[in-house]
Design an enzyme around this catalytic site. Sequence first.
Site, mmCIF file in Angstrom:
data_model
loop_
_atom_site.group_PDB
_atom_site.id
_atom_site.type_symbol
_atom_site.label_atom_id
_atom_site.label_comp_id
_atom_site.label_asym_id
_atom_site.label_seq_id
_atom_site.Cartn_x
_atom_site.Cartn_y
_atom_site.Cartn_z
ATOM 1 N N ASP A 50 46.697 40.279 28.950
ATOM 2 C CA ASP A 50 45.699 40.018 27.961
ATOM 3 C C ASP A 50 45.080 41.029 27.199
ATOM 4 O O ASP A 50 44.725 41.915 27.866
ATOM 5 C CB ASP A 50 44.710 38.878 28.591
ATOM 6 C CG ASP A 50 43.623 38.445 27.454
ATOM 7 O OD1 ASP A 50 44.080 37.213 26.797
ATOM 8 O OD2 ASP A 50 42.656 38.696 27.403
ATOM 9 N N TYR A 55 39.221 44.130 20.989
ATOM 10 C CA TYR A 55 39.002 45.262 21.933
ATOM 11 C C TYR A 55 39.434 46.579 21.290
ATOM 12 O O TYR A 55 40.540 47.023 21.147
ATOM 13 C CB TYR A 55 39.806 44.904 23.057
ATOM 14 C CG TYR A 55 39.774 43.721 23.866
ATOM 15 C CD1 TYR A 55 38.445 43.001 23.558
ATOM 16 C CD2 TYR A 55 40.484 43.033 24.604
ATOM 17 C CE1 TYR A 55 38.309 41.612 24.197
ATOM 18 C CE2 TYR A 55 40.308 41.728 25.155
ATOM 19 C CZ TYR A 55 39.067 40.988 24.871
ATOM 20 O OH TYR A 55 39.040 39.910 25.687
ATOM 21 N N GLN A 169 40.916 30.120 27.270
ATOM 22 C CA GLN A 169 40.596 31.168 28.061
ATOM 23 C C GLN A 169 39.044 31.155 28.228
ATOM 24 O O GLN A 169 38.222 31.431 27.039
ATOM 25 C CB GLN A 169 41.240 32.389 27.487
ATOM 26 C CG GLN A 169 40.755 33.625 28.472
ATOM 27 C CD GLN A 169 41.223 35.024 28.031
ATOM 28 O OE1 GLN A 169 40.481 35.895 27.999
ATOM 29 N NE2 GLN A 169 42.281 34.973 27.564
ATOM 30 N N GLY A 198 36.563 37.472 33.146
ATOM 31 C CA GLY A 198 35.564 37.605 33.992
ATOM 32 C C GLY A 198 35.649 37.038 35.440
ATOM 33 O O GLY A 198 34.670 36.784 35.856
ATOM 34 N N LEU A 200 36.136 38.534 38.073
ATOM 35 C CA LEU A 200 35.334 39.285 39.161
ATOM 36 C C LEU A 200 33.692 39.350 38.631
ATOM 37 O O LEU A 200 32.988 40.255 39.209
ATOM 38 C CB LEU A 200 36.012 40.592 39.041
ATOM 39 C CG LEU A 200 37.324 40.715 39.894
ATOM 40 C CD1 LEU A 200 38.122 42.093 39.516
ATOM 41 C CD2 LEU A 200 37.444 40.305 41.401
ATOM 42 N N ARG A 220 28.764 46.387 30.085
ATOM 43 C CA ARG A 220 28.020 45.568 31.130
ATOM 44 C C ARG A 220 26.417 45.330 31.027
ATOM 45 O O ARG A 220 25.657 44.793 31.390
ATOM 46 C CB ARG A 220 28.405 45.698 32.408
ATOM 47 C CG ARG A 220 29.909 45.099 32.831
ATOM 48 C CD ARG A 220 30.268 45.504 34.087
ATOM 49 N NE ARG A 220 30.629 47.044 33.955
ATOM 50 C CZ ARG A 220 31.299 47.752 34.969
ATOM 51 N NH1 ARG A 220 31.762 46.816 36.000
ATOM 52 N NH2 ARG A 220 31.352 49.009 35.003
ATOM 53 N N GLY A 270 40.355 42.190 34.712
ATOM 54 C CA GLY A 270 40.302 43.576 33.797
ATOM 55 C C GLY A 270 40.632 44.617 35.012
ATOM 56 O O GLY A 270 39.747 44.611 35.704
ATOM 57 N N ALA A 271 41.439 45.456 34.529
ATOM 58 C CA ALA A 271 41.545 46.709 35.549
ATOM 59 C C ALA A 271 41.310 47.813 34.755
ATOM 60 O O ALA A 271 41.954 48.222 33.755
ATOM 61 C CB ALA A 271 42.868 46.616 36.002
ATOM 62 N N GLN A 276 42.812 49.457 41.150
ATOM 63 C CA GLN A 276 42.222 48.162 40.880
ATOM 64 C C GLN A 276 43.460 46.995 40.566
ATOM 65 O O GLN A 276 43.523 46.135 41.273
ATOM 66 C CB GLN A 276 41.269 48.182 40.034
ATOM 67 C CG GLN A 276 40.140 48.917 40.403
ATOM 68 C CD GLN A 276 39.078 48.992 38.958
ATOM 69 O OE1 GLN A 276 39.366 48.484 37.980
ATOM 70 N NE2 GLN A 276 37.816 49.594 39.290
HETATM 71 P P1 NAD Z 1 36.415 41.233 35.188
HETATM 72 O O1 NAD Z 1 35.615 40.230 36.068
HETATM 73 O O2 NAD Z 1 37.799 41.214 35.079
HETATM 74 O O3 NAD Z 1 36.031 42.731 35.878
HETATM 75 C C1 NAD Z 1 36.192 43.723 35.137
HETATM 76 C C2 NAD Z 1 35.458 44.793 35.914
HETATM 77 O O4 NAD Z 1 35.848 45.150 37.285
HETATM 78 C C3 NAD Z 1 36.053 46.401 35.173
HETATM 79 O O5 NAD Z 1 34.795 47.312 35.472
HETATM 80 C C4 NAD Z 1 37.210 46.680 36.266
HETATM 81 O O6 NAD Z 1 37.086 48.140 36.404
HETATM 82 C C5 NAD Z 1 36.318 46.232 37.629
HETATM 83 N N1 NAD Z 1 37.671 45.914 38.710
HETATM 84 C C6 NAD Z 1 38.638 45.393 38.477
HETATM 85 N N2 NAD Z 1 39.225 45.199 39.613
HETATM 86 C C7 NAD Z 1 38.600 45.951 40.478
HETATM 87 C C8 NAD Z 1 38.672 46.002 42.015
HETATM 88 N N3 NAD Z 1 39.779 45.468 42.569
HETATM 89 N N4 NAD Z 1 37.573 46.489 42.424
HETATM 90 C C9 NAD Z 1 36.442 46.941 41.995
HETATM 91 N N5 NAD Z 1 36.316 46.711 40.627
HETATM 92 C C10 NAD Z 1 37.393 46.165 40.024
HETATM 93 O O7 NAD Z 1 35.872 41.165 33.863
HETATM 94 P P2 NAD Z 1 36.323 41.303 32.226
HETATM 95 O O8 NAD Z 1 37.203 42.491 32.215
HETATM 96 O O9 NAD Z 1 35.247 40.960 31.289
HETATM 97 O O10 NAD Z 1 37.551 40.123 32.157
HETATM 98 C C11 NAD Z 1 38.689 40.192 32.363
HETATM 99 C C12 NAD Z 1 39.749 40.228 31.014
HETATM 100 O O11 NAD Z 1 39.401 39.026 30.320
HETATM 101 C C13 NAD Z 1 39.564 41.279 30.223
HETATM 102 O O12 NAD Z 1 40.090 42.364 30.369
HETATM 103 C C14 NAD Z 1 39.736 40.670 28.705
HETATM 104 O O13 NAD Z 1 41.321 40.681 28.613
HETATM 105 C C15 NAD Z 1 39.527 39.082 29.005
HETATM 106 N N6 NAD Z 1 38.295 39.054 28.406
HETATM 107 C C16 NAD Z 1 38.165 37.752 27.585
HETATM 108 C C17 NAD Z 1 37.152 37.632 27.159
HETATM 109 C C18 NAD Z 1 37.058 36.457 25.910
HETATM 110 O O14 NAD Z 1 35.952 35.991 25.301
HETATM 111 N N7 NAD Z 1 38.024 35.604 25.929
HETATM 112 C C19 NAD Z 1 35.873 37.966 27.443
HETATM 113 C C20 NAD Z 1 35.753 39.310 28.145
HETATM 114 C C21 NAD Z 1 37.170 39.340 28.976
#
Ligand code: NAD
Length: 310
Positions: A50, A55, A169, A198, A200, A220, A270-271, A276
């Site tokens: 995604d 971004y 989403q 989000g 995580l 964040r 998100g990675a 991760q």
């Molecule tokens: P997330 O909950 O996926 O958390 C991402 C954070 O957690 C990053 O800092 C990452 O480095 C860390 N992380 C990931 N895996 C980990 C692990 N195993 N151990 C420790 N830390 C870890 O939050 P996000 O990135 O905001 O959301 C995921 C994805 O959703 C984004 O990358 C994006 O593609 C999408 N997104 C969409 C919207 C929207 O409005 N539609 C908003 C935010 C994000």
Amino acid sequence: MDRVSLGESGVSLPRMGVGSYQATSTWGAKDEDVATAIRRSCELGVNFVDTAEEYGHGHSEEVVGKAVREVGRDNVVIATKVNGAHLRYEELQKACAASLRRLGVSEIDLYQVHWPDPWEQIPLKQTMKALEKLQGEGKIRAIGVSNFAVRDLEEARAILPRSEIVSNQVRYNLVQRDIEDEVVPYCNKSGIEILAWGPLGQGALTGRYAPGHLPGNDARRSNPLFGARNIAQVGGVVSVLQEIGRRKGKTAAQVALNWVVGRGAVPIAGASTPQQAEENAGALGWELDGEDLGAITKAMAGVKLDYFDV
Ligand code: NAD
């Protein structure tokens, strides 16, 4: 691997995706690390990525495009999003053309409206008709939305009686479950898949953070989940995830993602690093049992987030 079909579009997803919001200066992950995380996810069966034009003003799409070339176009499902500033008919066509160019592909598998426009009040009809045209031209395979409430979904579906909206989403994780009131029941009834962003809690549910030990100066800083009172409460849930993880040989992050899968949603994690991505892929292929779910429910019941806690 078990897959989720997006309506009649012919697009199918694994039960989890990898997010690439991290390939932006607001998150500060290295491009190569995010690209490798995507490649590694695909190797492990999580071949759904995604991104969004939002971004890094297209930068994340370029990073995804590079990873897609390395993985092979046919081996990955690509979702991207049109920005809320490009929802007028003509602007949306141009935005899609630019995303296709940055991704280096001729067709986007899932094209999503990033959020319903709250500022310019652009008629949703312009947006949905533009998406229908793109689908008819074969530039996008499936139409999705993001951050849509039930009222937005109803309006959008009424405009497109012949085309399907296959996914919504929305933010969804163990401690942010507001969509369960209205959005989830409506989507379940209407055959709209929930893609969870989000999952995580932007890292809050991984056990990496606690009061006094918070993320640096990244995206964040404006997330209330990391406010002092909120993160302290989330810590109680994380302890339970860690305890379950110890019994099952899993990490807190894997338990948090598995919980989302068990709720019938597709988490997009998100990675920032390949490590991760590897850890997150280990959230699939097993189930939490009744005892685990009971402990999680009990821990969640005590969480009352304050969205002014920033
Ligand atoms: P997330 O909950 O996926 O958390 C991402 C954070 O957690 C990053 O800092 C990452 O480095 C860390 N992380 C990931 N895996 C980990 C692990 N195993 N151990 C420790 N830390 C870890 O939050 P996000 O990135 O905001 O959301 C995921 C994805 O959703 C984004 O990358 C994006 O593609 C999408 N997104 C969409 C919207 C929207 O409005 N539609 C908003 C935010 C994000």
